[in-house]
Write an enzyme that holds these catalytic residues in place. Sequence first.
Site, PDB file in Angstrom:
ATOM      1  CD  GLN A   1     123.024 122.822  50.257  1.00 43.04           C
ATOM      2  OE1 GLN A   1     122.823 122.402  51.388  1.00 43.04           O
ATOM      3  NE2 GLN A   1     123.145 124.112  50.000  1.00 43.04           N
TER       4      GLN A   1
ATOM      5  CE  LYS B   1     123.296 123.076  55.084  1.00 41.26           C
ATOM      6  NZ  LYS B   1     122.559 123.127  53.834  1.00 41.26           N
TER       7      LYS B   1
ATOM      8  CG  ASP C   1     116.183 122.931  54.388  1.00 46.04           C
ATOM      9  OD1 ASP C   1     116.890 123.673  55.088  1.00 46.04           O
ATOM     10  OD2 ASP C   1     116.595 122.325  53.393  1.00 46.04           O
TER      11      ASP C   1
END
Length: 294
Positions: A95, A51, A118
């Site tokens: 994460q 990422k 997200d």
Amino acid sequence: MNLIDGKATAARIREELKEKAALLTAKGVQPGLAVVLIGDDPASRSYVTAKERACDEMGLYSRDIRKPAETTEEELLSLIDELNSDDAIHGILIQLPLPSHIDSDRVIERIIPTKDVDGFHPVSVGKMMLGQETFLPCTPHGIIKLLEEKNIETSGAEVVVVGRSNIVGKPIANMLLQKCHPGNSTVTICHTGTKDLISHTKRADIIIAAAGRPDTITADMVKEGAVIIDVGVNRVPDDTKKRGYRLVGDVDFEGLKEKASYITPVPGGVGPMTITMLLYNTVLSAERRSNNAL
Ligand code: GUN
């Protein structure tokens, strides 16, 4: 059989995003993403690194925050508070999975929804379900982009989603049932409680396999000409590989490649789209901020 090349679509979208990011940066709003990793799970570490690398390549600002596994929930919540009010940050990614002593729901709910790139916050999920403007979760959004890229008709299509995770199964089912394009599908969600999986998959025009298990979908379960989207990323032991394993999806690709009209490979199908849509949401967030500041 037509292969759905996620790498190519991802590269095309990234070119567009790169231009948008440069324009925003010129206006003084460089899109910024904070990536937070708690602990040192090797798979999570490699996702997080990918990422950050993608941000660099596209001219996005990325802040890499790595904390030990012993980090407390309170410490993580106060870090999120700081990022929520930091003007250089337009997207916050925590994460998952988090260590078991941390309540993921509380953590996700602490992220301000305007930075929830997200799309996991209950407000984002609710808005998605209502068909309102929000951040769409990255993997299902990537699937929508692939269907769009190949002009695959979803309106009126029988879609069978296999898997009911909050990250893929539930949101993709929701997106495809919205009255929009791509969407307007008749959606069935199958899961471990489904009694007769094959009776559902056999009549599907589009199958989305997100069960997290190899060979969940085999050729005998699929009708001729179906579209197969494979979301699985499974490691199976393989001595011929230096790293000792290879990646396979949830579908029997070899068995299905002639029967399917379109199929995504693993790797190189849905996978490359996920990070791309994360960057997409980060640029979108910066764009919204820039427009609001006018
Ligand atoms: N872990 C596995 N997939 C994801 C994802 O899409 N976002 C985050 N934050 N964590 C993940």
